[in-house]
Design an enzyme around this catalytic site. Sequence first.
Site, PDB file in Angstrom:
ATOM      1  N   ASP A 146      36.244  42.008  41.866  1.00  0.00           N
ATOM      2  CA  ASP A 146      36.907  41.283  41.010  1.00  0.00           C
ATOM      3  C   ASP A 146      37.934  40.735  41.515  1.00  0.00           C
ATOM      4  O   ASP A 146      38.768  41.275  42.144  1.00  0.00           O
ATOM      5  CB  ASP A 146      37.310  42.564  39.858  1.00  0.00           C
ATOM      6  CG  ASP A 146      38.287  42.001  38.679  1.00  0.00           C
ATOM      7  OD1 ASP A 146      38.473  41.059  38.826  1.00  0.00           O
ATOM      8  OD2 ASP A 146      38.094  42.654  37.975  1.00  0.00           O
ATOM      9  N   HIS A 147      37.961  39.322  41.353  1.00  0.00           N
ATOM     10  CA  HIS A 147      39.070  38.684  42.215  1.00  0.00           C
ATOM     11  C   HIS A 147      40.436  38.637  41.445  1.00  0.00           C
ATOM     12  O   HIS A 147      41.356  38.136  42.117  1.00  0.00           O
ATOM     13  CB  HIS A 147      38.421  37.297  42.377  1.00  0.00           C
ATOM     14  CG  HIS A 147      39.101  36.429  43.482  1.00  0.00           C
ATOM     15  ND1 HIS A 147      40.039  36.877  44.266  1.00  0.00           N
ATOM     16  CD2 HIS A 147      38.600  35.492  44.072  1.00  0.00           C
ATOM     17  CE1 HIS A 147      40.324  35.929  45.307  1.00  0.00           C
ATOM     18  NE2 HIS A 147      39.394  35.055  45.245  1.00  0.00           N
TER      19      HIS A 147
END
Length: 550
Positions: free
Chosen positions: A522-523
């Site tokens: 999850d950036h």
Amino acid sequence: MGVETIKVPDVGSSDPVDVIEVSVKVGDTVAAEETILVLESDKASIEVPAPLAGTVKQLLVKVGDRVKEGDPLMEVAASGDDASPAEETTAPAEPPPQPAATEAPAAPAASADSEEREQVVPVPDLGDIDGAELIEFSVAEGDTVAAEDVLAVLESDKASLEIPAPAAGTVTALLAKVGDKLGSGDALLRLSVSATGGDETSSTQKPAASETASPAPASQPDRSAKAAEQAAPEPARVEAGSPPAQQQPTSATVHAGPAVRKLARELGVDLAGVTGSGVKGRIVKDDVHAHVKQRLAQGGGATAGTGLPTLPDIDFSRFGEVERIELNKLRKVSAANLHRSWVTVPHVTQHDDADITDLEAFRQTQNQRLKADGHKLTMLAFLTKACAVALQAFPHFNSSLENTGEALIQKHYINIGVAVDTPNGLVVPVVRDADRKGIIEIADEISALAQKARDRKLSPGDMQGGTFSISSLGGIGGTAFTPIVNWPEVAILGVSRSSMQPVWDGDSFQPRLMLPLSLSYDHRVIDGADAARFITFLSETLQDMRRALL
Ligand code: CAO
């Protein structure tokens, strides 16, 4: 039979109530039990059903009128009757209308000279939810509460609802127990309320937990695990009754009666986006129709609530023979969870190859020794252990992002989910405390969980509380893939099939067994540089598992 005059039924109060919706017009044919009119008091909305099938002859009230029990509402001629002389009957018809959310009758006052009065706090209007489980009492007998303090939490398939105190007071009795399935109007607890209004500021109670979450693929709600990992596929947690001013309305909290909710459901309309034209902003059927018209006029519609383009239904039979195969529940739940994760988590996948030549040799040797005791060391067990070590070194890979986006929930436990392919679909049982277990123990546990999964014997608890996942397709094949983060986790490791590769050692190419790793993350939580560091650490650990001991 002749013409029946429908009258205002018992609305649980002698105060006048508003006519907020007249659901029929003169000349309409109605079926018995069909809603013909909706009334609303301060505390409840009440749908008045037709006592018989027939034709509406005359409306005796209009929207906005205030009426009391016994007041005439409309005249209906029974089917097959030609509406001659009006023949009044005593409404309400059977069965009496159910107040959607009303205050249950007050219990007798505690004592004649007391300033206190007791009231039963009921489950409020649950809208289109049939019944909900009482999962938490946030108060105990004897507790003092302020108005709006959370008294209890209900949970249905679709949402969690916090039940607020209608007034300040003291809880004198709990009238339900945790685990009970409750419907609109069922008694929750008894509250002794100060007749002078009470102290609305003092409270000994804290509101219930602030988040809920939908289960990981195929898991079910469970309170113990919920404290750790929670989710809600629909509105996360909605407070029953009117939302506070700043709170965004959800379809569950807007003012709308059951008939309007039913219509909205049928038309696929999210009531949270509809502007109500009724009294106190209440949404009436015309508002729903107007909303649909407006959306159609705008063209190029969007899937309600998501902002995504609507997918048109396609009649594939125009091109050849087709068959419709209903998905099983597991696949539907997984699909919904995967889709939600895909559209909400900005995914990036980082790839690397780990040199597992020595590890594989070690595994083979150990397996010969362990075979006699019934153990089988799998590469997946080594991967699970190596990931646990990497999660200790990079703790924010072992966290969840709060829905507000304001904080990370850092978990001080390491539970690794392992994707298992079953004939019914994908499930992700969890190896708990993988950091504290030995590799043989992890291998045995994965084997047992995978067998349970294939036998469809996993319990919801077996699939909850994961903090990181591994999806291994190495036994099947492939060189790389992009696994989908198992929200609310923030990273997942995909493993593909190892193969012998020529690796340059500075002087010559050497045959090395290389294992492809694909780390999706999850950036919002993890920077690309950290992902590269994590996967490099993991590779190096697999290359020399002695690093796991450090
Ligand atoms: N490279 C090469 N061979 C591998 C390997 C890899 N990365 N991983 C496993 N293998 C080999 C194993 O060594 C085993 O061979 P042996 O019996 O000779 O030792 C064989 O492949 C079968 O392994 P397995 O699949 O039975 O066992 P596993 O521990 O690797 O995996 C499990 C167990 C439950 C994860 C697996 O059976 C499974 O279900 N995988 C699918 C997961 C999945 O669907 N992921 C996708 C999710 S997203 O849609």
